[in-house]
Motif scaffolding. Structure first.
Motif, short mmCIF file in Angstrom:
data_model
loop_
_atom_site.label_atom_id
_atom_site.label_comp_id
_atom_site.label_asym_id
_atom_site.label_seq_id
_atom_site.Cartn_x
_atom_site.Cartn_y
_atom_site.Cartn_z
N ASP A 217 51.69 -25.92 -1.62
CA ASP A 217 50.25 -25.75 -1.69
C ASP A 217 49.67 -26.99 -2.38
O ASP A 217 50.40 -27.93 -2.69
CB ASP A 217 49.86 -24.47 -2.42
N ASP A 218 48.36 -27.02 -2.59
CA ASP A 218 47.73 -28.21 -3.15
C ASP A 218 48.27 -28.56 -4.53
O ASP A 218 48.47 -29.73 -4.85
CB ASP A 218 46.21 -28.02 -3.23
N VAL A 219 48.49 -27.55 -5.36
CA VAL A 219 48.94 -27.82 -6.73
C VAL A 219 50.35 -28.40 -6.74
O VAL A 219 50.63 -29.40 -7.40
CB VAL A 219 48.86 -26.54 -7.58
N THR A 220 51.27 -27.79 -6.00
CA THR A 220 52.65 -28.25 -6.01
C THR A 220 52.84 -29.53 -5.20
O THR A 220 53.74 -30.31 -5.49
CB THR A 220 53.58 -27.17 -5.47
N ALA A 221 52.00 -29.74 -4.19
CA ALA A 221 52.16 -30.92 -3.34
C ALA A 221 51.50 -32.15 -3.92
O ALA A 221 52.03 -33.26 -3.82
CB ALA A 221 51.60 -30.64 -1.94
N TYR A 222 50.33 -31.99 -4.53
CA TYR A 222 49.56 -33.14 -4.99
C TYR A 222 49.47 -33.26 -6.50
O TYR A 222 48.97 -34.26 -7.01
CB TYR A 222 48.15 -33.09 -4.40
N GLY A 223 49.92 -32.27 -7.24
CA GLY A 223 49.93 -32.40 -8.69
C GLY A 223 49.21 -31.26 -9.38
O GLY A 223 48.30 -30.64 -8.83
N TYR A 224 49.63 -31.01 -10.60
CA TYR A 224 49.05 -29.95 -11.42
C TYR A 224 48.08 -30.59 -12.40
O TYR A 224 48.41 -31.55 -13.12
CB TYR A 224 50.15 -29.21 -12.18
N ASP A 225 46.85 -30.10 -12.44
CA ASP A 225 45.82 -30.64 -13.32
C ASP A 225 45.94 -29.97 -14.68
O ASP A 225 45.45 -28.87 -14.88
CB ASP A 225 44.44 -30.40 -12.70
N ASN A 226 46.59 -30.65 -15.60
CA ASN A 226 46.80 -30.12 -16.94
C ASN A 226 45.61 -30.47 -17.83
O ASN A 226 45.30 -31.65 -18.03
CB ASN A 226 48.09 -30.69 -17.53
N VAL A 227 44.93 -29.48 -18.36
CA VAL A 227 43.70 -29.69 -19.12
C VAL A 227 43.97 -29.45 -20.61
O VAL A 227 44.54 -28.42 -20.98
CB VAL A 227 42.57 -28.76 -18.64
N VAL A 228 43.57 -30.41 -21.44
CA VAL A 228 43.69 -30.29 -22.89
C VAL A 228 42.28 -30.28 -23.49
O VAL A 228 41.46 -31.14 -23.19
CB VAL A 228 44.51 -31.46 -23.48
N ASP A 229 42.00 -29.29 -24.34
CA ASP A 229 40.69 -29.14 -24.96
C ASP A 229 40.71 -29.74 -26.36
O ASP A 229 41.47 -29.30 -27.23
CB ASP A 229 40.32 -27.65 -25.02
N ASP A 230 39.87 -30.77 -26.57
CA ASP A 230 39.74 -31.41 -27.88
C ASP A 230 38.27 -31.35 -28.29
O ASP A 230 37.48 -32.22 -27.92
CB ASP A 230 40.23 -32.85 -27.81
N PRO A 231 37.84 -30.33 -29.04
CA PRO A 231 36.42 -30.16 -29.37
C PRO A 231 35.82 -31.35 -30.10
O PRO A 231 34.61 -31.60 -30.01
CB PRO A 231 36.41 -28.90 -30.25
N GLU A 232 36.60 -32.11 -30.83
CA GLU A 232 36.07 -33.25 -31.57
C GLU A 232 35.54 -34.35 -30.66
O GLU A 232 34.79 -35.22 -31.11
CB GLU A 232 37.14 -33.82 -32.50
N MET A 233 35.92 -34.32 -29.37
CA MET A 233 35.47 -35.35 -28.43
C MET A 233 34.12 -35.03 -27.83
O MET A 233 33.63 -35.74 -26.96
CB MET A 233 36.51 -35.53 -27.33
N ASP A 234 33.50 -33.92 -28.26
CA ASP A 234 32.14 -33.57 -27.85
C ASP A 234 32.05 -33.41 -26.33
O ASP A 234 32.76 -32.60 -25.75
CB ASP A 234 31.15 -34.61 -28.38
#
Length: 291
Positions: A217-234
């Motif tokens: 599928d799109d995730v396994t074929a083209y990559g997994y979008d790993n999201v990191v939340d850093d509140p200090e970056m506004d």
């Protein structure tokens, strides 16, 4: 440019500037991508011209890919096989590496019969193998470019040869390094591959390395979008990073560029070093047991 998102975006691919598939990228982003593609094309045209000049210099010495004479036999065998290539004007070279495993040898024979011979690719295939059975099968099928590094005929060499202990993985990347340095676009093909059509026409040839994906599928074929939340970056608090885990090195096209050749040499060096380290540990264990 990274877009804002929320923690629920994990596992999804960014679809556009506003996060929805209906919105197209802004004109400036499209111009940037178009310019990047043009730059890559110009770069690879220059690399192709350099590769052509290198290919015309058939008499030059083999590249230095081993330490001293350790891999001299393998280098000499691959260079000799290159000189016997059936179609020296082919658009690319198909490199198939076969080890001593019986299942791998059987799969290679099926590839020769159902793929290489049926599609008329014999003049573009180089077989690098440590198996006398695979070498004989390739020659019988009409493949002239065969590099037999070590045979299993029971013959004992006059002195120990480290090159005879090359694994099929190390031999694959060693041969790729040599072929790329000679100016050939190189398709790395696993012997267990089933060819339906000539694979060469399905590559874009706009990057150093093109690798097939085993994703479904799109995730396994083209990559997994790993999201990191850093509140200090506004406003830029969400950092997106891609992870691709399903690339298949058994079906990859390497263009004859300096970067691709360095990659092949790097992988070969690591595989060979790991194998040597494993042999050293086994020898130490045997000595300890004998004591």
């Amino acid at each position: 440019m990274e877009r804002q998102g929320h923690p629920g975006d994990q596992g999804r691919l960014p679809a556009g500037r506003h996060g929805g598939g209906r919105h197209a990228a802004p004109p400036r982003a499209r111009r940037h991508r178009r310019g990047l593609r043009q730059t890559l094309r110009r770069r690879h045209r220059r690399e192709a011209r350099r590769a052509l000049r290198a290919r015309q210099q058939r008499g030059r010495r083999a590249p230095d890919v081993g330490d001293g004479d350790e891999f001299a036999a393998a280098v000499a065998a691959v260079c000799a096989a290159l000189g016997n290539l059936g179609d020296p004007n082919a658009p690319d070279l198909i490199l198939v590496t076969v080890g001593d495993d019986a299942n791998e040898e059987a799969a290679f024979e099926a590839l020769l019969r159902d793929g290489v011979t049926r599609l008329g690719l014999k003049g573009r295939v180089l077989v690098a193998t440590t198996s006398s059975r695979a070498s004989s099968a390739a020659l019988a099928a009409g493949v002239k470019s065969v590099a037999l590094v070590a045979s299993n005929d029971g013959a004992r060499p006059s002195r120990p040869s480290k090159s005879a202990r090359l694994s099929s993985t190390a031999l694959k990347w060693l041969a790729a390094r040599i072929v790329l340095s000679r100016g050939w676009p190189t398709l790395l093909l696993d012997p267990r591959t089933a060819l339906i059509r000539d694979p060469s026409r399905y590559f874009s040839r706009d990057s150093d390395v093109e690798v097939a994906s085993d994703g479904w599928d799109d995730v396994t074929a083209y990559g997994y979008d790993n999201v990191v939340d850093d509140p200090e970056m506004d406003w830029s608090r969400f950092c997106h990073g891609g992870r691709v885990l399903t690339s298949d090195p058994g079906f990859a096209l390497l263009m004859p560029t300096e970067e691709a050749a360095k990659l092949a040499g790097l992988v070969f060096g690591r595989v060979a070093a790991e194998a040597a380290r494993g042999r050293g540990q086994n020898q130490n264990q045997n000595q300890n047991q004998n004591q």
